[in-house]
Design a protein around this motif. Structure first.
Motif, PDB file in Angstrom:
ATOM      1  N   THR A   1      -4.142  -3.208 -10.886  1.00 56.53           N
ATOM      2  CA  THR A   1      -4.418  -1.821 -11.230  1.00 56.53           C
ATOM      3  C   THR A   1      -4.935  -1.058  -9.993  1.00 56.53           C
ATOM      4  OG1 THR A   1      -7.101  -1.610 -11.573  1.00 56.53           O
ATOM      5  CG2 THR A   1      -6.368  -3.471 -10.020  1.00 56.53           C
ATOM      6  N   ASP A   2      -4.759   0.045 -10.038  1.00 53.76           N
ATOM      7  CA  ASP A   2      -5.570   1.094  -9.026  1.00 53.76           C
ATOM      8  C   ASP A   2      -4.319   1.308  -8.461  1.00 53.76           C
ATOM      9  OD1 ASP A   2      -7.321   2.999  -7.743  1.00 53.76           O
ATOM     10  OD2 ASP A   2      -7.478   1.220  -6.510  1.00 53.76           O
ATOM     11  N   PRO A   3      -3.123   1.674  -8.778  1.00 53.12           N
ATOM     12  CA  PRO A   3      -1.496   2.093  -8.096  1.00 53.12           C
ATOM     13  C   PRO A   3      -1.843   3.289  -7.278  1.00 53.12           C
ATOM     14  CG  PRO A   3      -1.433   2.802 -10.611  1.00 53.12           C
ATOM     15  CD  PRO A   3      -2.585   1.534 -10.460  1.00 53.12           C
ATOM     16  N   GLN A   4      -1.110   3.619  -6.997  1.00 50.08           N
ATOM     17  CA  GLN A   4      -1.317   5.141  -6.716  1.00 50.08           C
ATOM     18  C   GLN A   4       0.406   5.272  -5.896  1.00 50.08           C
ATOM     19  OE1 GLN A   4      -2.776   6.967  -4.560  1.00 50.08           O
ATOM     20  NE2 GLN A   4      -1.083   8.163  -4.630  1.00 50.08           N
TER      21      GLN A   4
ATOM     22  N   PRO B   1       6.151  -7.871  -7.243  1.00 50.11           N
ATOM     23  CA  PRO B   1       5.743  -6.707  -6.716  1.00 50.11           C
ATOM     24  C   PRO B   1       6.117  -5.065  -6.203  1.00 50.11           C
ATOM     25  CG  PRO B   1       4.159  -7.815  -6.310  1.00 50.11           C
ATOM     26  CD  PRO B   1       5.267  -8.572  -6.296  1.00 50.11           C
ATOM     27  N   GLN B   2       7.289  -6.060  -4.492  1.00 51.28           N
ATOM     28  CA  GLN B   2       8.627  -5.011  -4.223  1.00 51.28           C
ATOM     29  C   GLN B   2       9.845  -4.936  -4.938  1.00 51.28           C
ATOM     30  OE1 GLN B   2       6.194  -4.778  -1.979  1.00 51.28           O
ATOM     31  NE2 GLN B   2       4.923  -7.071  -2.263  1.00 51.28           N
TER      32      GLN B   2
ATOM     33  N   ASP C   1       0.975   0.670  -3.834  1.00 48.41           N
ATOM     34  CA  ASP C   1      -0.353  -0.199  -4.546  1.00 48.41           C
ATOM     35  C   ASP C   1      -0.543  -0.801  -5.029  1.00 48.41           C
ATOM     36  OD1 ASP C   1      -2.693  -0.291  -2.116  1.00 48.41           O
ATOM     37  OD2 ASP C   1      -3.986   1.672  -3.655  1.00 48.41           O
ATOM     38  N   ILE C   2       0.183  -1.978  -4.651  1.00 53.74           N
ATOM     39  CA  ILE C   2       0.444  -3.128  -5.841  1.00 53.74           C
ATOM     40  C   ILE C   2      -0.905  -3.840  -5.940  1.00 53.74           C
ATOM     41  CG2 ILE C   2       1.597  -3.762  -7.158  1.00 53.74           C
ATOM     42  CD1 ILE C   2       2.671  -1.667  -7.555  1.00 53.74           C
TER      43      ILE C   2
ATOM     44  N   THR D   1       0.876  -1.126  -0.333  1.00 49.97           N
ATOM     45  CA  THR D   1       0.092  -0.224   0.129  1.00 49.97           C
ATOM     46  C   THR D   1       0.788   1.169   0.046  1.00 49.97           C
ATOM     47  OG1 THR D   1       0.252  -0.084   2.064  1.00 49.97           O
ATOM     48  CG2 THR D   1      -1.967  -1.290   1.395  1.00 49.97           C
ATOM     49  N   ASN D   2       0.317   2.621  -0.226  1.00 48.68           N
ATOM     50  CA  ASN D   2       0.617   4.112   0.190  1.00 48.68           C
ATOM     51  C   ASN D   2       1.597   3.703   1.374  1.00 48.68           C
ATOM     52  OD1 ASN D   2      -1.988   3.718   0.595  1.00 48.68           O
ATOM     53  ND2 ASN D   2      -1.858   5.855  -0.080  1.00 48.68           N
TER      54      ASN D   2
END
Length: 139
Positions: free
Chosen positions: A112-115, A84-85, A103-104, A70-71
């Motif tokens: 989808t929907d990253p920050q 992802p990391q 926010d992976i 997450t962010n």
């Protein structure tokens, strides 16, 4: 409309860093879904809505949709996915500390929907800036 526009900008910014990451030929390439805006002209105020393809299915380990980080510093410890990391850290180092894609979430390496976290808080309310970056690396 501004909120929808910002969500789409985040998605395209993440796609930019994913392209750079994939150009390094990692063991697993990643993809961010393309986001679009739909305007409902015949509704009051002609509202916009962000849309993207639905992600279904499971990855090779049988996991469905997973939030990998997450962010605000959370890093998934159950799935033990490295891609992802590594991608989040890569975005930070290649941008020389000006960006970190966080926010992976998604299925396998379709996200989808990253920050985006930035050094100047340019990406809206979810951009926790340098503090968010530090929380990621502290995890």
């Amino acid at each position: 409309k501004e909120s929808v526009r910002n969500d789409i900008v985040l998605q395209y910014e993440a796609m930019h860093w994913a392209d750079k990451f994939n150009a390094c030929h990692p063991p697993k390439s990643i993809v961010f879904l393309r986001a679009y805006a739909i305007e409902f002209l015949y509704r009051i105020g002609s509202p916009w809505f962000a849309v993207e393809r639905y992600i279904s299915g499971t990855d090779s380990y049988g996991a469905g949709f997973v939030k990998h980080n997450t962010n605000a510093g959370y890093v998934d410890a159950e799935e033990h996915r490295q891609t992802p990391q590594v991608f989040s850290a890569y975005s930070f180092y290649v941008s020389e500390g000006t960006r970190l894609v966080a926010d992976i979430q998604g299925v396998s390496d379709l996200y989808t929907d990253p920050q985006i976290l930035s050094d100047d808080y340019r990406f809206g309310d979810g951009d926790l800036g340098p503090r968010g970056m530090a929380l990621f690396f502290h995890s």
